[in-house]
Scaffold this active site. Structure first.
Site, PDB file in Angstrom:
ATOM      1  N   ASN A   1     -11.591  68.325  88.429  1.00  0.00           N
ATOM      2  CA  ASN A   1     -10.814  69.543  88.703  1.00  0.00           C
ATOM      3  C   ASN A   1     -10.464  69.747  90.184  1.00  0.00           C
ATOM      4  OD1 ASN A   1     -13.490  70.042  89.262  1.00  0.00           O
ATOM      5  ND2 ASN A   1     -13.391  72.189  88.659  1.00  0.00           N
TER       6      ASN A   1
ATOM      7  N   CYS B   1     -15.231  75.576  87.681  1.00  0.00           N
ATOM      8  CA  CYS B   1     -16.584  75.684  87.110  1.00  0.00           C
ATOM      9  C   CYS B   1     -17.150  77.098  87.192  1.00  0.00           C
ATOM     10  CB  CYS B   1     -17.513  74.725  87.825  1.00  0.00           C
ATOM     11  SG  CYS B   1     -17.454  74.924  89.609  1.00  0.00           S
TER      12      CYS B   1
ATOM     13  N   GLU C   1     -24.721  72.948  97.445  1.00  0.00           N
ATOM     14  CA  GLU C   1     -23.745  72.307  98.312  1.00  0.00           C
ATOM     15  C   GLU C   1     -23.313  73.333  99.345  1.00  0.00           C
ATOM     16  OE1 GLU C   1     -20.877  70.447  95.422  1.00  0.00           O
ATOM     17  OE2 GLU C   1     -21.858  68.615  96.153  1.00  0.00           O
TER      18      GLU C   1
HETATM   19  P1  NDP Z   1     -18.097  65.075  83.158  1.00  0.00           P
HETATM   20  O1  NDP Z   1     -19.508  65.514  83.131  1.00  0.00           O
HETATM   21  O2  NDP Z   1     -17.485  64.568  81.916  1.00  0.00           O
HETATM   22  O3  NDP Z   1     -17.919  63.914  84.253  1.00  0.00           O
HETATM   23  C1  NDP Z   1     -18.306  64.094  85.599  1.00  0.00           C
HETATM   24  C2  NDP Z   1     -18.426  62.723  86.259  1.00  0.00           C
HETATM   25  O4  NDP Z   1     -19.592  62.047  85.772  1.00  0.00           O
HETATM   26  C3  NDP Z   1     -17.269  61.797  85.979  1.00  0.00           C
HETATM   27  O5  NDP Z   1     -17.002  61.027  87.128  1.00  0.00           O
HETATM   28  C4  NDP Z   1     -17.806  60.950  84.843  1.00  0.00           C
HETATM   29  O6  NDP Z   1     -17.150  59.723  84.713  1.00  0.00           O
HETATM   30  C5  NDP Z   1     -19.243  60.770  85.265  1.00  0.00           C
HETATM   31  N1  NDP Z   1     -20.177  60.455  84.182  1.00  0.00           N
HETATM   32  C6  NDP Z   1     -20.078  60.783  82.877  1.00  0.00           C
HETATM   33  N2  NDP Z   1     -21.190  60.365  82.214  1.00  0.00           N
HETATM   34  C7  NDP Z   1     -22.000  59.774  83.125  1.00  0.00           C
HETATM   35  C8  NDP Z   1     -23.293  59.151  83.063  1.00  0.00           C
HETATM   36  N3  NDP Z   1     -23.986  59.066  81.932  1.00  0.00           N
HETATM   37  N4  NDP Z   1     -23.827  58.654  84.210  1.00  0.00           N
HETATM   38  C9  NDP Z   1     -23.162  58.759  85.375  1.00  0.00           C
HETATM   39  N5  NDP Z   1     -21.930  59.321  85.488  1.00  0.00           N
HETATM   40  C10 NDP Z   1     -21.360  59.829  84.379  1.00  0.00           C
HETATM   41  O7  NDP Z   1     -17.307  66.324  83.770  1.00  0.00           O
HETATM   42  P2  NDP Z   1     -15.733  66.526  83.907  1.00  0.00           P
HETATM   43  O8  NDP Z   1     -15.187  65.463  84.804  1.00  0.00           O
HETATM   44  O9  NDP Z   1     -15.170  66.701  82.540  1.00  0.00           O
HETATM   45  O10 NDP Z   1     -15.652  67.905  84.713  1.00  0.00           O
HETATM   46  C11 NDP Z   1     -15.709  69.143  84.116  1.00  0.00           C
HETATM   47  C12 NDP Z   1     -17.124  69.722  84.210  1.00  0.00           C
HETATM   48  O11 NDP Z   1     -17.530  69.763  85.578  1.00  0.00           O
HETATM   49  C13 NDP Z   1     -17.195  71.151  83.724  1.00  0.00           C
HETATM   50  O12 NDP Z   1     -18.349  71.336  82.957  1.00  0.00           O
HETATM   51  C14 NDP Z   1     -17.300  71.960  85.008  1.00  0.00           C
HETATM   52  O13 NDP Z   1     -17.921  73.191  84.872  1.00  0.00           O
HETATM   53  C15 NDP Z   1     -18.086  71.030  85.879  1.00  0.00           C
HETATM   54  N6  NDP Z   1     -17.861  71.367  87.286  1.00  0.00           N
HETATM   55  C16 NDP Z   1     -18.900  71.925  87.995  1.00  0.00           C
HETATM   56  C17 NDP Z   1     -18.702  72.317  89.310  1.00  0.00           C
HETATM   57  C18 NDP Z   1     -19.819  72.906  90.102  1.00  0.00           C
HETATM   58  O14 NDP Z   1     -19.749  72.871  91.319  1.00  0.00           O
HETATM   59  N7  NDP Z   1     -20.848  73.457  89.498  1.00  0.00           N
HETATM   60  C19 NDP Z   1     -17.399  72.170  89.966  1.00  0.00           C
HETATM   61  C20 NDP Z   1     -16.410  71.530  89.148  1.00  0.00           C
HETATM   62  C21 NDP Z   1     -16.636  71.158  87.839  1.00  0.00           C
HETATM   63  P3  NDP Z   1     -15.725  59.616  83.880  1.00  0.00           P
HETATM   64  O15 NDP Z   1     -15.184  60.971  83.718  1.00  0.00           O
HETATM   65  O16 NDP Z   1     -14.938  58.813  84.808  1.00  0.00           O
HETATM   66  O17 NDP Z   1     -16.077  58.965  82.610  1.00  0.00           O
END
Ligand code: NDP
Length: 693
Positions: free
Chosen positions: A358, A489, A667
């Site tokens: 995002n 998020c 962070e």
């Molecule tokens: P995901 O959890 O699907 O993915 C996040 C990252 O982790 C991606 O790069 C993904 O790879 C990677 N990933 C997925 N599975 C694994 C694993 N088992 N081991 C290591 N890496 C892994 O999140 P989204 O990208 O869909 O983002 C949306 C989510 O992020 C929402 O829940 C949102 O609330 C949260 N978010 C939280 C924030 C905060 O600061 N608290 C800020 C922004 C978003 P890939 O996608 O390339 O497969």
């Protein structure tokens, strides 16, 4: 090298023995002892390589899924046309070897367990995502993106169904070649029908560059097996670039480069590191327009946001930590006349950053700035949906004089992320992602006792008291729900409004939502752009349907936007639900789209209890003119970040992060320095030792 080759052979041998054992005795009766016996090794050695039975089964499923993936890649690289690419996917998934009794029974055993095991489910999801993405890519050259999505999903279901039917029924009913013919005929007729109905493919790309490569040791490197994925503009369906996936070889190269770079970087003084980082921030600012445009193309977010927030907030963060780098210090401890002590604040070494889609560039900056300021090297993996701007950040770092290897970018899916989270040379991982991913990452990191920072999801409350300035509260609720099409998020998606002002609040809110401009994200007038992907749009629309089915009332919005060229993209109207109840799925679960739920309340204690009744705890907002009440209520709210009379502002000077399932660690601010350093205590004797011996 020899040692690794032998270990690899041993692992493969154990995995083969697991497949044989599963085929023979089934899931329940398979034990480490049986597997060990078949592999000719002790159960102890099996657990030495794989830990427990669950880990071994996960590795086995991954091995089988990878084998199909490799066959698909081989066939895909030989395919010349989109139709041949579709056939390649079908042939790989319905190949004769997937139909033999032994392999079939093992696949069946695994699929049966997927509902009980999150770990197996994750592998299955990656496997399914890969099949879908290959089909979708080929279909996009034949029909419009939305149709491509629909036919890809249907074809994947047909493939799975055919395989299941053939495996469960009489061996003569369907064999591999009959199954492949049926699946091919299905796709051909679906494509023909779509084309007849006027569905045309999106215009082919004006590619930004042919292939985006992993950035390691200060430069792009070629990936060993040349596997790629595409990144797509979600507003048009246009392919923006192909991106090379980092596998083991690339991650090892990144670790080696980071190891060398970090030594050099950590030897520099904090002030020197700060000077270099300051240049990074200046270059980011200078390239704001170019980077904002790229971020808009990759995410679908309006340029009116990316040009004033995404790049600049990243630059601000790097500037902030550039300033702090020179202030890192330990403590002097007086231990009396015969000794003193001091502490050194030292870097952790190599750290990994894994980003969500995002705020791709901002997340890369939020993670790398404190890490680098403290003298660490970082290997960053962006989300596969948004791989472009992290590479630009790496180029800018190199240009600013950050030594080679100090900031590396590896690209790919969860498999690449896992190579980082499981790597013994990586000391820490900072993830921004979903709660489920956070749990996986933490479990993987535990094997090597890595530190973790987890920035996860939320379902945050925003409370509007009866004395609030209602126009201000409406502004807050809009910011809390519709910025970045709701893909934030910390969004306050549960809006609790005091019963006495709810109607007035809703009237003002709906009037303002109706005026919002949805459109081409590159148009500076556009306020609501596209969601991140067609798949995510389907998820958001699914929640809206569920909300209606559960009895919530649509006050405004609720539909996909398909006017003119927007039909090619993933656009959803800003949506407000009235008449919501605490138990509804739209009120409990993170939707991560432009969907606000409005709930009413009467008492302060009541609303605090309801606001806290969630597993999440990322953020919360309170609107009131009574500041004493404002402070009292935020003190009682279970959230990492709270706003009084505002929402979603995240100044770099304030810590940001969640409580409960929304995360661990912080962070931004000085607090992040704690998470990227470790203390060394030193005792210094000033007098001779008084030994008792
Ligand atoms: P995901 O959890 O699907 O993915 C996040 C990252 O982790 C991606 O790069 C993904 O790879 C990677 N990933 C997925 N599975 C694994 C694993 N088992 N081991 C290591 N890496 C892994 O999140 P989204 O990208 O869909 O983002 C949306 C989510 O992020 C929402 O829940 C949102 O609330 C949260 N978010 C939280 C924030 C905060 O600061 N608290 C800020 C922004 C978003 P890939 O996608 O390339 O497969």
């Amino acid at each position: 090298m020899l040692r690794y080759a032998t270990e690899d052979d041993r692992r493969r041998q154990i995995i083969e023995a697991t497949i044989e054992t599963l085929a023979e005795v089934g899931f329940g009766a398979t034990t480490l002892a049986l597997i060990g016996r078949r592999a000719g090794v002790s159960p102890g050695l099996v657990s030495h390589y794989f830990g427990d039975k669950d880990s071994l089964l996960e590795a086995t499923l991954r091995h089988m899924a990878t084998r199909v993936g490799r066959t698909a890649s081989r066939r895909l690289s030989a395919a010349r046309t989109p139709a041949e690419r579709i056939r390649a996917v079908i042939e790989a998934n319905l190949a004769p070897e997937e139909f033999d009794r032994r392999t079939g029974s093992v696949w069946l055993a695994f699929w049966g367990q997927v509902i009980h095991s999150q770990r197996l489910r994750r592998v299955q999801i990656v496997y399914q995502k890969r099949m879908l993405s290959n089909l979708r890519h080929a279909l996009r050259a034949l029909v419009a993106p939305a149709e491509a999505e629909r036919i890809a999903v249907a074809t994947a279901a047909v493939i799975d169904g055919l395989w299941l039917r053939a495996t469960l029924s009489d061996p003569h009913e369907t064999d591999s070649s009959a199954a492949r013919a049926i699946a091919v005929a299905f796709v051909e007729s679906a494509v023909e029908a779509a084309v007849k109905a006027g569905s045309l493919p999106a215009p082919r790309p004006t590619r930004m560059s042919n292939i985006i490569r992993n950035h390691v040791g200060g430069r792009p490197i070629d990936a060993a097996d040349r596997k790629t994925f595409e990144t797509v503009n979600p507003a048009t369906g246009e392919v923006l670039a192909e991106v090379e996936i980092a596998g083991e070889a690339e991650v090892e190269a990144a670790v080696a480069a980071a190891r060398a770079g970090q030594k050099k970087w950590a030897r520099m003084t904090g002030a020197e590191r700060g000077r270099v980082l300051k240049r990074v921030a200046e270059l980011l600012r200078a390239r704001n327009d170019e980077l904002a445009r790229l971020e808009t193309l990759d995410t679908g977010k309006p340029i009116q946001e990316t040009s004033v927030v995404d790049v600049l907030s990243g630059a601000e963060c790097i500037e902030y930590y550039a300033g702090l780098a020179a202030t890192l210090a330990g403590e002097h401890v007086d231990l009396g006349p015969s000794a003193f002590g001091y502490t050194r604040r030292e870097p952790l070494g190599i750290v990994a950053g894994i980003g969500a889609w995002n705020y791709p560039l901002q997340i890369a900056c939020w993670k790398s700035a404190p890490a680098l300021a403290c003298g660490n090297a970082m290997i960053f993996k962006p989300a596969e949906l948004t791989p472009l701007t992290a590479v630009k950040l790496a180029e800018i770092m190199a240009e600013a004089g950050v030594p080679d290897g100090v900031f590396n970018v590896v690209q790919g899916f969860a498999d690449t992320g896992r190579l980082l989270t499981r790597h013994p040379a990586i000391a820490k991982v900072s993830l921004t992602g979903e709660v489920g991913t956070g749990k996986k990452v933490m479990a993987d990191a535990a094997a090597t006792l890595k530190q973790v920072t987890l920035e996860l999801g939320g379902k945050s409350p925003l409370i509007v008291f009866e004395d609030a300035d209602l126009d201000n509260a409406v502004s807050g609720a809009l910011l809390a729900n519709f910025y970045s099409a709701g893909e934030v998020c910390s969004n306050g998606t549960r809006v609790f409004v005091h019963r006495s002002v709810k109607d007035a609040f809703l009237k003002k809110l709906v009037a303002r939502v109706k005026k919002m401009t949805i459109g081409d994200p590159l148009d500076p007038k556009t306020q609501v752009g596209a969601l991140i992907s067609a798949g995510h749009m389907e998820k958001v629309l699914g929640y809206i349907e569920k909300g209606v089915a559960e009895g919530a009332k649509l006050a405004v919005g609720g539909r996909r936007v398909t006017a003119g060229a927007l039909a090619r993209g993933a656009f959803v109207e800003p949506t407000v639900f009235d008449g919501c109840e605490d138990g509804m799925a739209i009120v409990r679960e993170e939707i991560f789209g432009p969907v606000m739920t409005v709930l009413s309340f009467e008492g302060e204690e009541e609303v605090i209890e309801r606001a806290n009744a969630t597993e999440f705890g990322l953020a919360a907002g309170v609107f009131t003119r009574d500041l004493a009440r404002g402070h009292r209520v935020v003190a009682a709210l279970e959230a990492g970040t709270c706003w009084i009379n505002h929402y979603n502002v995240t100044p770099i000077e304030l810590p940001f992060g969640g409580v409960k399932r929304s995360g661990l660690g912080r962070e931004n601010s000085r607090a992040a320095l704690e998470h990227y350093t470790q203390l060394k205590s030193v005792y210094v004797a000033l007098a001779p030792i008084d030994a008792p011996y």
